[in-house]
Design an enzyme around this catalytic site. Sequence first.
Site, PDB file in Angstrom:
ATOM      1  CD  GLU A 190      -2.452  13.476  -4.790  1.00 31.47           C
ATOM      2  OE1 GLU A 190      -1.754  12.789  -4.017  1.00 31.47           O
ATOM      3  OE2 GLU A 190      -2.986  13.014  -5.821  1.00 31.47           O
TER       4      GLU A 190
ATOM      5  CD1 TRP B  90      -5.656  10.164  -3.563  1.00 32.52           C
ATOM      6  CD2 TRP B  90      -5.547   8.182  -2.522  1.00 32.52           C
ATOM      7  NE1 TRP B  90      -5.981   9.186  -4.476  1.00 32.52           N
ATOM      8  CE2 TRP B  90      -5.917   7.963  -3.869  1.00 32.52           C
ATOM      9  CE3 TRP B  90      -5.412   7.081  -1.676  1.00 32.52           C
ATOM     10  CZ2 TRP B  90      -6.166   6.687  -4.379  1.00 32.52           C
ATOM     11  CZ3 TRP B  90      -5.660   5.809  -2.182  1.00 32.52           C
ATOM     12  CH2 TRP B  90      -6.029   5.614  -3.512  1.00 32.52           C
TER      13      TRP B  90
ATOM     14  CD1 TRP C 100       7.103 -10.862   1.068  1.00 36.53           C
ATOM     15  CD2 TRP C 100       7.414  -9.987  -0.958  1.00 36.53           C
ATOM     16  NE1 TRP C 100       5.989 -10.129   0.766  1.00 36.53           N
ATOM     17  CE2 TRP C 100       6.152  -9.570  -0.476  1.00 36.53           C
ATOM     18  CE3 TRP C 100       7.834  -9.554  -2.228  1.00 36.53           C
ATOM     19  CZ2 TRP C 100       5.299  -8.751  -1.219  1.00 36.53           C
ATOM     20  CZ3 TRP C 100       6.984  -8.732  -2.953  1.00 36.53           C
ATOM     21  CH2 TRP C 100       5.740  -8.336  -2.451  1.00 36.53           C
TER      22      TRP C 100
ATOM     23  CG  ASN D  80       2.910  11.030  -4.538  1.00 36.85           C
ATOM     24  OD1 ASN D  80       3.034  10.369  -3.523  1.00 36.85           O
ATOM     25  ND2 ASN D  80       1.883  10.869  -5.359  1.00 36.85           N
TER      26      ASN D  80
ATOM     27  CD1 TRP E 199       4.127  -5.669   1.303  1.00 38.90           C
ATOM     28  CD2 TRP E 199       4.249  -3.954   2.726  1.00 38.90           C
ATOM     29  NE1 TRP E 199       3.282  -5.953   2.349  1.00 38.90           N
ATOM     30  CE2 TRP E 199       3.330  -4.920   3.240  1.00 38.90           C
ATOM     31  CE3 TRP E 199       4.475  -2.796   3.449  1.00 38.90           C
ATOM     32  CZ2 TRP E 199       2.648  -4.743   4.451  1.00 38.90           C
ATOM     33  CZ3 TRP E 199       3.813  -2.617   4.665  1.00 38.90           C
ATOM     34  CH2 TRP E 199       2.917  -3.583   5.147  1.00 38.90           C
TER      35      TRP E 199
ATOM     36  CD1 TRP F  53       6.337   2.508   1.520  1.00 39.03           C
ATOM     37  CD2 TRP F  53       7.018   0.891   0.137  1.00 39.03           C
ATOM     38  NE1 TRP F  53       7.572   2.867   1.048  1.00 39.03           N
ATOM     39  CE2 TRP F  53       8.018   1.881   0.205  1.00 39.03           C
ATOM     40  CE3 TRP F  53       7.223  -0.219  -0.672  1.00 39.03           C
ATOM     41  CZ2 TRP F  53       9.207   1.798  -0.522  1.00 39.03           C
ATOM     42  CZ3 TRP F  53       8.403  -0.319  -1.391  1.00 39.03           C
ATOM     43  CH2 TRP F  53       9.380   0.681  -1.312  1.00 39.03           C
TER      44      TRP F  53
END
Length: 473
Positions: free
Chosen positions: A277, A280, A309, A344, A362, A385
Amino acid sequence: MENKAESVIWFRSDLRILDNPALANALRQGCTKALFMAPLEQWLQHDMAPIQLDFIQRHLNLLRDQLAELGVELTCLTVTDFDSQIDCLTTYCQAQQIKYIYANSEVELNEHRRDQKIIANGLPLRLSEADVIVPKGSVLNGQQEMYKVFTPFRNAWLKKLRQHPLNLAFLPEPASPPVTAAHQPAEQIELAGDKVCSKKWPLSDIILQQVIPEFIDNKCQDYLQLRDYPGVKGTSGLSPYLAIGAISPRSLVNALTQTFPTLLDDITSSAFCWLNELAWRDFYKHLLFHFPELCKHQNYQQKYNHLQWPNDNALFDAWCQGQTGYPLVDAAMRQLLQTGWMHNRLRMVVASFLTKHLLVDWRRGERFFMQHLIDGDFSANNGGWQWAAGTGCDAQPYFRIFNPITQSKSFDAEGVFIRKFVPELAALPSKQIHFPHPYLHDTGQTALYCPPIVDHKTAREQALGFYKQHLSA
């Protein structure tokens, strides 16, 4: 040694004294002055959450007291934006006869441009790097480019860690006596603006003394098994501190490898899952370093630039309020609204739901998160996102659409989390709580809970058609 009256340490998103390279470098030169300039209007433009503003304010007061013990006096000033930071810094340096400014770099585009302007204006800004574990720009593929996929990046990142052990920035012995009460203002630092109380989150000194040792020694070994279950405390809860720089990511890896010496080679262990993590987090920081235009809310994958969208405002509002009729989604959104934080896995669930069930851009979800999260961090939030929407670097493919009902059954089987944040469903049987509408209908309780705003199967088919249509156009 430089004259200690001629240097200042400028704190930004690095509100800590431990493993702070800029502070360590300044102290070696006898620095006794520290500066923090709060760009309140810029923060508002960047959608800083009121709870994060309060969190920063509390840590500024802690930092002031910690610096005083080192013989350094912290001055906290309020400015409007980054440009006014330049003007304020120029005036401060002239008034205090400052010739050397120490600071840690910030990767975001506006912050980087501000620092370049400062240097171009002739101010001697000396930058260090303090926001990542492995230096940005040092993890490259065979073509000397940024990796486009996380796992190869992570493997190269690990190789760097094995080859170059972490050298934390240790503080030298203070060159000056502690700042006495006579020279330290008694009143607390008070930042202007709307704030939400963050006191449920302890200050970083408590986290360093108690929470991190407890997590690494006792909870880390269960992280792999528990991290996906929002009804239990299976995560570290350190993201708010990393976001404002109150805790160093390198110090976390250092503590982790001291407890688990074979960690860097044992990729199946639970402790490695937590290290992953942190990798990341580095990945998204490195990505922003190489692709600064992401700060302009652009799709990483430009083939998605033509997505039109629908952006139904009523659907978006229902999502924001936790009134979608999908209990796990609603519980997650209400957790965010009530606490300023979200588990998360639930961030992935609600982001997938907004972009693929509701077909809302998003960027609207990204902004809403930043406006409410205590751990709001641009690179991680943007990366997450875009991952959910399928538009990002190494994102989930557009055709992967989380089913909020099966996610609920898998990760909150007994409805513990749902009952806490959607209390109107607290009395329902566990088997019925994940999608309660048939049960509520049969028992005459439909008024108890909002109806689903979309049908999962229909929404999934619409999302697939939406993406296919615009990708093939």
